[in-house]
Scaffold this motif. Sequence first.
Motif, PDB file in Angstrom:
ATOM      1  N   LYS A   1       3.316  -7.481  -7.628  1.00 47.69           N
ATOM      2  CA  LYS A   1       3.320  -6.054  -7.257  1.00 47.69           C
ATOM      3  C   LYS A   1       4.375  -5.302  -8.067  1.00 47.69           C
ATOM      4  CE  LYS A   1       1.334  -6.499  -2.699  1.00 47.69           C
ATOM      5  NZ  LYS A   1       1.684  -7.248  -1.506  1.00 47.69           N
TER       6      LYS A   1
ATOM      7  N   GLY B   1       4.279   1.672  -0.171  1.00 47.03           N
ATOM      8  CA  GLY B   1       5.351   1.720  -1.177  1.00 47.03           C
ATOM      9  C   GLY B   1       4.816   2.153  -2.533  1.00 47.03           C
TER      10      GLY B   1
ATOM     11  N   ASN C   1       0.816  -1.227   0.000  1.00 45.37           N
ATOM     12  CA  ASN C   1       0.000   0.000   0.000  1.00 45.37           C
ATOM     13  C   ASN C   1       0.843   1.267   0.000  1.00 45.37           C
ATOM     14  OD1 ASN C   1      -2.596  -1.251   0.229  1.00 45.37           O
ATOM     15  ND2 ASN C   1      -1.990  -1.859   2.288  1.00 45.37           N
TER      16      ASN C   1
ATOM     17  N   ILE D   1       9.803   3.716   6.863  1.00 47.57           N
ATOM     18  CA  ILE D   1       8.443   4.157   7.219  1.00 47.57           C
ATOM     19  C   ILE D   1       7.776   3.145   8.146  1.00 47.57           C
ATOM     20  CG2 ILE D   1       8.155   5.469   5.066  1.00 47.57           C
ATOM     21  CD1 ILE D   1       6.109   3.299   4.204  1.00 47.57           C
ATOM     22  N   ALA D   2       8.560   2.194   8.653  1.00 42.98           N
ATOM     23  CA  ALA D   2       7.982   1.143   9.512  1.00 42.98           C
ATOM     24  C   ALA D   2       7.510   1.738  10.838  1.00 42.98           C
ATOM     25  CB  ALA D   2       9.014   0.054   9.761  1.00 42.98           C
ATOM     26  N   ALA D   3       6.234   1.514  11.145  1.00 39.88           N
ATOM     27  CA  ALA D   3       5.668   2.082  12.370  1.00 39.88           C
ATOM     28  C   ALA D   3       6.337   1.463  13.591  1.00 39.88           C
ATOM     29  CB  ALA D   3       4.162   1.831  12.403  1.00 39.88           C
TER      30      ALA D   3
ATOM     31  N   VAL E   1       8.553  -2.082   4.076  1.00 42.94           N
ATOM     32  CA  VAL E   1       8.012  -3.402   4.458  1.00 42.94           C
ATOM     33  C   VAL E   1       7.374  -3.271   5.841  1.00 42.94           C
ATOM     34  CG1 VAL E   1       9.684  -4.686   3.079  1.00 42.94           C
ATOM     35  CG2 VAL E   1      10.211  -4.188   5.469  1.00 42.94           C
ATOM     36  N   LYS E   2       6.626  -4.297   6.254  1.00 42.38           N
ATOM     37  CA  LYS E   2       6.007  -4.278   7.580  1.00 42.38           C
ATOM     38  C   LYS E   2       7.098  -4.257   8.664  1.00 42.38           C
ATOM     39  CE  LYS E   2       1.488  -4.887   6.774  1.00 42.38           C
ATOM     40  NZ  LYS E   2       0.582  -3.757   6.977  1.00 42.38           N
ATOM     41  N   PRO E   3       6.801  -3.688   9.832  1.00 46.00           N
ATOM     42  CA  PRO E   3       7.825  -3.571  10.877  1.00 46.00           C
ATOM     43  C   PRO E   3       8.538  -4.896  11.185  1.00 46.00           C
ATOM     44  CG  PRO E   3       5.866  -2.359  11.511  1.00 46.00           C
ATOM     45  CD  PRO E   3       5.526  -3.042  10.229  1.00 46.00           C
TER      46      PRO E   3
HETATM   47  N1  LIG Z   1      -0.777   1.426   5.829  1.00 45.92           N
HETATM   48  C1  LIG Z   1      -0.721   2.484   6.623  1.00 45.92           C
HETATM   49  O1  LIG Z   1      -1.710   3.208   6.870  1.00 45.92           O
HETATM   50  C2  LIG Z   1       0.609   2.867   7.245  1.00 45.92           C
HETATM   51  C3  LIG Z   1       0.694   4.059   7.979  1.00 45.92           C
HETATM   52  C4  LIG Z   1       1.930   4.402   8.548  1.00 45.92           C
HETATM   53  C5  LIG Z   1       3.032   3.571   8.390  1.00 45.92           C
HETATM   54  N2  LIG Z   1       2.910   2.419   7.682  1.00 45.92           N
HETATM   55  C6  LIG Z   1       4.089   1.567   7.559  1.00 45.92           C
HETATM   56  O2  LIG Z   1       4.354   1.342   6.195  1.00 45.92           O
HETATM   57  C7  LIG Z   1       4.966   0.073   6.045  1.00 45.92           C
HETATM   58  C8  LIG Z   1       4.303  -0.646   4.904  1.00 45.92           C
HETATM   59  O3  LIG Z   1       2.921  -0.818   5.212  1.00 45.92           O
HETATM   60  P1  LIG Z   1       1.882  -1.282   4.085  1.00 45.92           P
HETATM   61  O4  LIG Z   1       0.531  -1.054   4.634  1.00 45.92           O
HETATM   62  O5  LIG Z   1       2.281  -0.675   2.787  1.00 45.92           O
HETATM   63  O6  LIG Z   1       2.212  -2.866   4.066  1.00 45.92           O
HETATM   64  P2  LIG Z   1       1.974  -3.901   2.883  1.00 45.92           P
HETATM   65  O7  LIG Z   1       0.849  -3.454   2.001  1.00 45.92           O
HETATM   66  O8  LIG Z   1       1.910  -5.249   3.505  1.00 45.92           O
HETATM   67  O9  LIG Z   1       3.316  -3.778   2.026  1.00 45.92           O
HETATM   68  C9  LIG Z   1       4.529  -4.333   2.394  1.00 45.92           C
HETATM   69  C10 LIG Z   1       5.092  -5.050   1.174  1.00 45.92           C
HETATM   70  O10 LIG Z   1       6.420  -5.484   1.492  1.00 45.92           O
HETATM   71  C11 LIG Z   1       6.564  -6.789   0.972  1.00 45.92           C
HETATM   72  N3  LIG Z   1       7.662  -7.463   1.648  1.00 45.92           N
HETATM   73  C12 LIG Z   1       7.662  -8.168   2.798  1.00 45.92           C
HETATM   74  N4  LIG Z   1       8.904  -8.624   3.088  1.00 45.92           N
HETATM   75  C13 LIG Z   1       9.698  -8.190   2.075  1.00 45.92           C
HETATM   76  C14 LIG Z   1      11.069  -8.372   1.774  1.00 45.92           C
HETATM   77  N5  LIG Z   1      11.873  -9.074   2.552  1.00 45.92           N
HETATM   78  N6  LIG Z   1      11.542  -7.790   0.660  1.00 45.92           N
HETATM   79  C15 LIG Z   1      10.733  -7.082  -0.161  1.00 45.92           C
HETATM   80  N7  LIG Z   1       9.427  -6.914   0.048  1.00 45.92           N
HETATM   81  C16 LIG Z   1       8.913  -7.458   1.162  1.00 45.92           C
HETATM   82  C17 LIG Z   1       5.227  -7.425   1.212  1.00 45.92           C
HETATM   83  O11 LIG Z   1       5.082  -8.574   0.401  1.00 45.92           O
HETATM   84  P3  LIG Z   1       4.135  -9.765   0.925  1.00 45.92           P
HETATM   85  O12 LIG Z   1       2.748  -9.194   0.944  1.00 45.92           O
HETATM   86  O13 LIG Z   1       4.345 -10.825  -0.092  1.00 45.92           O
HETATM   87  O14 LIG Z   1       4.636 -10.114   2.304  1.00 45.92           O
HETATM   88  C18 LIG Z   1       4.290  -6.302   0.793  1.00 45.92           C
HETATM   89  O15 LIG Z   1       4.074  -6.283  -0.596  1.00 45.92           O
HETATM   90  C19 LIG Z   1       4.812  -0.665   7.379  1.00 45.92           C
HETATM   91  O16 LIG Z   1       6.055  -0.772   8.016  1.00 45.92           O
HETATM   92  C20 LIG Z   1       3.858   0.189   8.160  1.00 45.92           C
HETATM   93  O17 LIG Z   1       4.184   0.193   9.551  1.00 45.92           O
HETATM   94  C21 LIG Z   1       1.734   2.058   7.096  1.00 45.92           C
END
Ligand SMILES: NC(=O)c1ccc[n+]([C@@H]2O[C@H](COP(=O)([O-])OP(=O)(O)OC[C@H]3O[C@@H](n4cnc5c(N)ncnc54)[C@H](OP(=O)(O)O)[C@@H]3O)[C@@H](O)[C@H]2O)c1
Length: 274
Positions: free
Chosen positions: A47, A21, A19, A102-104, A77-79
């Motif tokens: 993706k 990224g 989401n 940006i990991a929370a 990536v997730k935290p």
């Molecule tokens: N969403 C929000 O509202 C929000 C707000 C503030 C901060 N954040 C932070 O933003 C970060 C990302 O959140 P998100 O919501 O975008 O998460 P997300 O949609 O799950 O995206 C993370 C992506 O990283 C991939 N990934 C996992 N391990 C990896 C690796 N080793 N190498 C490369 N890619 C990898 C995942 O693939 P798979 O799905 O295949 O595992 C997924 O496509 C988090 O750390 C979160 O704390 C998010």
Amino acid sequence: MSAKQVLSGLRIGVIGVGNMGQALVHGLVEKSVYPQNISVFDLDKKKITEIKKEGRIKGAASTRQCASLSDVVILAVKPQGLQPVIEEIASSIEPGTLVISIAAGVTLKKIETYFKKQVSLVRVMPNMPALVGSGMSAYSPGRHVSEKHKKIAEAILSSFGEVVLVPEKLLDLVTAVSGSGPAYYFLLTEKLIEAAYEMGMKVDVAKRLAYQTAFGSGKVLAGTSEDPEDLIAKVASKGGTTEAALKVFQKQGLGKIVHDAVKAAYKRSKELSR
Ligand SMILES: NC(=O)c1ccc[n+]([C@@H]2O[C@H](COP(=O)([O-])OP(=O)(O)OC[C@H]3O[C@@H](n4cnc5c(N)ncnc54)[C@H](OP(=O)(O)O)[C@@H]3O)[C@@H](O)[C@H]2O)c1
């Protein structure tokens, strides 16, 4: 200097294009960076294929390749996935490369420990409306970040919304206000729809009314420096309908509810970043 000028010629790598990224890459391509200067890596190959539709973005074969192709590396990536990614890329990070996480809830200190070496690091708390280019990001620079790095971080973050610099100790409160905040507004919207439905309106009509009212109110807020109190006064007239509703909010303690909710999010954010 514009964001485009600050980022001119810089190669940007994004690891994790879920989401956030994706929102980031989209904002960068739309506002400030040539797609050919962006490389991405994600475990989910679909993706990468999807995001390459944005233009001539490079799909890297690994986290390490993504990092070595880049002057700025964004970790999205997730935290819980952060440490393994950092351990993979640490040896590919050159002195002077800017790393943005940006990991929370993962502190600068923790991330520095994962790298096991000196690194120019910025920690960011963005929020979900980044997906539509209207995000709110707060960032804190680490110990080895130069003024130039700060400008680069701001230029990147401004491609999908507003940016503010805060000391790291404030990031838990930022999380409780703007990080989790969109959900608070969505909840109010949901309750407005429910109330209208219970009082006899069709859901689809109630939804239109509530969504457009939220959108319009947000747009007013975005374009003014007036206090909410002054804006309320423009809607509520003495003895009128809005005043009747506001009295109920007040009597039933909305202020305290919001205060307690923000406090709970703040406490949880502190627990998670321990
Ligand atoms: N969403 C929000 O509202 C929000 C707000 C503030 C901060 N954040 C932070 O933003 C970060 C990302 O959140 P998100 O919501 O975008 O998460 P997300 O949609 O799950 O995206 C993370 C992506 O990283 C991939 N990934 C996992 N391990 C990896 C690796 N080793 N190498 C490369 N890619 C990898 C995942 O693939 P798979 O799905 O295949 O595992 C997924 O496509 C988090 O750390 C979160 O704390 C998010």
